[in-house]
Design a protein around this motif. Structure first.
Motif, PDB file in Angstrom:
ATOM      1  N   UNK A  24       0.900  -1.528  -0.125  1.00 49.98           N
ATOM      2  CA  UNK A  24       0.138   0.137   0.427  1.00 49.98           C
ATOM      3  C   UNK A  24       0.677   1.170  -0.410  1.00 49.98           C
ATOM      4  N   UNK A  25       0.624   2.075  -0.779  1.00 51.48           N
ATOM      5  CA  UNK A  25       0.948   3.094  -0.148  1.00 51.48           C
ATOM      6  C   UNK A  25       1.267   4.011   0.985  1.00 51.48           C
ATOM      7  N   UNK A  26       2.419   4.733   1.554  1.00 46.43           N
ATOM      8  CA  UNK A  26       3.017   5.422   2.446  1.00 46.43           C
ATOM      9  C   UNK A  26       1.716   5.934   2.997  1.00 46.43           C
ATOM     10  N   UNK A  27       1.722   6.075   4.623  1.00 48.48           N
ATOM     11  CA  UNK A  27       1.098   7.171   5.015  1.00 48.48           C
ATOM     12  C   UNK A  27       1.168   8.097   4.851  1.00 48.48           C
ATOM     13  N   UNK A  28       2.610   8.706   4.955  1.00 46.63           N
ATOM     14  CA  UNK A  28       2.119  10.678   4.041  1.00 46.63           C
ATOM     15  C   UNK A  28       1.265  10.633   2.743  1.00 46.63           C
ATOM     16  N   UNK A  29       1.699   9.679   1.647  1.00 46.80           N
ATOM     17  CA  UNK A  29       1.388   9.395   0.670  1.00 46.80           C
ATOM     18  C   UNK A  29      -0.743   9.528   0.952  1.00 46.80           C
ATOM     19  N   UNK A  30      -0.764   8.880   1.551  1.00 46.26           N
ATOM     20  CA  UNK A  30      -1.960   8.586   2.078  1.00 46.26           C
ATOM     21  C   UNK A  30      -2.714  10.078   2.466  1.00 46.26           C
ATOM     22  N   UNK A  31      -1.839  10.848   2.958  1.00 45.97           N
ATOM     23  CA  UNK A  31      -2.379  11.819   4.076  1.00 45.97           C
ATOM     24  C   UNK A  31      -2.064  12.949   2.936  1.00 45.97           C
ATOM     25  N   UNK A  32      -1.792  13.179   2.155  1.00 47.40           N
ATOM     26  CA  UNK A  32      -1.437  14.372   1.207  1.00 47.40           C
ATOM     27  C   UNK A  32      -2.530  14.169   0.227  1.00 47.40           C
ATOM     28  N   UNK A  49       0.612  18.895  -6.235  1.00 42.46           N
ATOM     29  CA  UNK A  49       1.651  18.108  -6.247  1.00 42.46           C
ATOM     30  C   UNK A  49       0.973  16.567  -5.498  1.00 42.46           C
ATOM     31  N   UNK A  50      -0.597  16.625  -4.795  1.00 42.41           N
ATOM     32  CA  UNK A  50      -0.806  15.672  -5.001  1.00 42.41           C
ATOM     33  C   UNK A  50      -1.781  14.209  -5.707  1.00 42.41           C
ATOM     34  N   UNK A  51      -1.626  14.714  -6.543  1.00 43.31           N
ATOM     35  CA  UNK A  51      -2.287  14.906  -8.485  1.00 43.31           C
ATOM     36  C   UNK A  51      -0.877  13.869  -8.527  1.00 43.31           C
ATOM     37  N   UNK A  52       0.047  14.275  -8.938  1.00 46.25           N
ATOM     38  CA  UNK A  52       1.337  14.722  -9.286  1.00 46.25           C
ATOM     39  C   UNK A  52       1.838  12.926  -8.721  1.00 46.25           C
ATOM     40  N   UNK A  53       1.537  12.990  -6.977  1.00 45.15           N
ATOM     41  CA  UNK A  53       2.088  11.714  -6.438  1.00 45.15           C
ATOM     42  C   UNK A  53       0.813  10.406  -6.818  1.00 45.15           C
TER      43      UNK A  53
END
Length: 558
Positions: free
Chosen positions: A425-433, A449-453
């Motif tokens: 799963x993606x990281x917590x930081x990714x999910x928070x963003x 930034x979130x959309x790019x990630x």
């Protein structure tokens, strides 16, 4: 018959061996001195058991050193890693979270995994732990959504661990004198420690002169970047693709310098001294060292043997190398996974890329490759983006399959290969963003930034399902070929006079064989590839084409 094996808790250096009946019940336990283990394993191996142990690396290299080869095993640590993450499993293993089964070098929680992540984990456990984990894994497979697929994946994964140990034990035939000659031709005579080879030093001087930087160290990226900019070369980095866009007189010698520097650093004389002995190159393989299930290497750079030195891989007297690689493996796997009849039909015509041209999907073979790689890796711009709609119209099932995997990744979901290996799963930081970007108070930059990630993670999951399933096919191919080669020679595929596996690289295998067995090895290589396709995809009519060559030197295989 299953036979479990683990270090003895009662006798230092000893081993406990438990024989199990067909229902998994322990019928006999023996405690052996380590010195007796090889003889005991050799005796039981005549009955064709499946050895059950925590990690193949803990046991098998010692058995091989004692001249004992085993046919089958169940590597519990590899199985644990698969079953604790697989979406096919009905629930977590009882041992999930038990740090004794956890990798020693697990990635930090918020570090996003990549397709090159290496996992390294072998920690001895007691016999009771081994037996409990074995039962739990068997029960988890039976209760899963796809028990046949998971059973095949665990068997292939475990066979891969045996093959990896054997590849290191046997080694790749390597002519050190020829390697020295190749290096001397390319780099000049061997330099003293700490000095550059003569050809590299000459190129470095050409770069200094062209950049008017007499003190420049071309190995220092910051210094090199400053010198390039001072000379009017407008670049943001010293990467090859960016330098290649400039016609400055410093660029040509610099690119040649960088190429030779990579060779000298990765496969130069120091590498030769460290990794080649007794006429064999013995690197350390890491089965499923990559998050998709692809192999990695622990020392020696087994997966990075450049073409400049492949001429030093030479079969011994009276022997040949059978080199086989699966052509266009990932597109063929995608066709089978997606049940895309049109792409499968193209696969049966040999060169899949040329088939796309013949069917007027694209105009050239080069464009066919660009379009297919764009679909596999999520390219949306440039030539790939322009050609992708043509591929989507011709092969909607295949392109739709990877698009669905990409959308799942962008939404933070887990995807799974054909046999059952699931992505992290993606990281917590990714999910928070992602959560924050959906809030009204998020500013436009945060949303972008979130959309790019999200798109980047979607590209990861898009390729995960294909690369991971291709790794499963290759592993089944390797496992079946290992068995076929054992049947050809009296030494079980590891003896000096046998046809034996000596190299494996993602979708390529190399077998060193006596001249008289070459034709039989070629047949075995092709038969195992067909079996691997049937094991994974049944009767779906996709063809896994192979390029098989019998050569004296690896460099002759093209």
């Amino acid at each position: 018959m299953d036979v479990a094996l683990a270090p003895s808790g009662e006798r230092s250096g000893g081993v406990e061996v438990a024989e199990l009946d067909d229902d998994g019940r322990t019928v006999r336990v023996q405690r052996l001195d380590a010195a007796d283990l090889a003889r005991h394993v050799a005796r039981l191996e005549r009955q064709g058991p499946r050895w059950v142990w925590a990690a193949t690396d803990d046991v098998y290299p010692r058995l091989l050193s004692a001249g004992v080869r085993v046919g089958r095993c169940h590597d519990l640590r590899r199985g644990h890693a698969i079953l604790t993450r697989s979406t096919y499993a009905a629930g977590p293993l009882p041992s999930a979270g038990d740090e004794r089964w956890a990798p020693r070098e697990a990635a930090a929680e918020d570090v996003a995994p990549t397709l090159l992540d290496v996992v390294d984990a072998e920690v001895p456990l007691e016999l009771s732990d081994v037996l409990a984990e074995h039962r739990a894994q068997q029960e988890a497979v039976e209760a899963s959504a796809h028990p046949a697929r998971l059973r095949l994946l665990l068997a292939a994964e475990s066979a891969g661990t045996l093959a990896a140990a054997e590849l290191t034990h046997v080694g790749l035939p390597f002519d050190a004198a020829e390697h020295d000659r190749l290096l001397t031709d390319l780099l000049g005579p061997r330099p003293l420690p700490g000095q550059r080879p003569p050809v590299m030093e000459e190129l470095a001087e050409q770069v200094r002169t062209a950049l008017d930087a007499p003190a420049l160290n071309p190995d220092s990226a910051p210094d090199l970047l400053r010198a390039l900019r001072s000379a009017g070369v407008d670049v943001e980095s010293t990467r090859q693709w960016e330098l290649s866009r400039s016609d400055h007189p410093a660029v040509a010698p610099l690119l040649e310098y960088k190429k030779l520097a990579r060779l000298h650093g990765a496969n130069g004389w120091a590498w030769l001294s460290a990794w080649v002995s007794g006429g064999r190159f013995r690197p350390g393989y890491v089965p499923s060292g990559v998050v998709t299930g692809r192999w990695a290497a622990r020392g020696g750079g087994a997966l990075q043997l450049p073409k400049q030195v492949r001429g030093a891989v030479v079969a011994g007297p009276g022997r040949v190398l059978v080199v086989a690689d699966a052509a266009q493996l990932e597109p063929r796997v995608l066709a089978a996974m997606a049940r895309d009849e049109a792409m499968a039909a193209a696969s049966r015509r040999g060169d899949l890329y040329q088939a796309l041209v013949d069917d007027k999907v694209v105009d050239t073979r080069a464009h066919a490759k660009v379009a297919m790689l764009g679909a596999l890796y999520g390219a949306t711009s440039g030539e790939s983006g322009r050609l992708l709609p043509r591929l989507q119209r011709s092969y909607p099932a295949a392109t739709g399959y990877v698009e669905a995997a990409a959308r799942a990744g962008e939404a933070g979901e887990v995807v799974t290969t054909w046999l059952g290996r699931s992505s992290p799963a993606p990281s917590e930081a990714w999910q928070d963003a992602q959560r924050w970007s959906a809030q009204p108070e998020a500013d436009p930059d945060e949303r972008r930034t979130a959309r790019t990630q999200a798109r980047e993670w979607g590209r990861f999951t898009r390729n995960f399902v294909v690369q991971g399933t291709a790794a499963e096919w290759a592993l089944c191919w390797l496992a079946d070929l290992r068995r076929e080669l054992a049947a050809l020679g009296g030494g079980g595929g590891t003896g000096a006079e046998d046809a034996r596996l000596v190299y494996f690289l993602h979708d390529e295998v190399m077998v060193e064989a006596p001249v008289g067995l070459a034709a039989a090895v070629v047949d075995a290589v092709r038969l195992s590839a067909r079996r691997a396709g049937r094991l994974l995809f049944g009767t779906f009519p996709v063809e896994f084409a192979l390029d098989v060559q019998v050569v004296q030197r690896y460099s002759e295989a093209g």
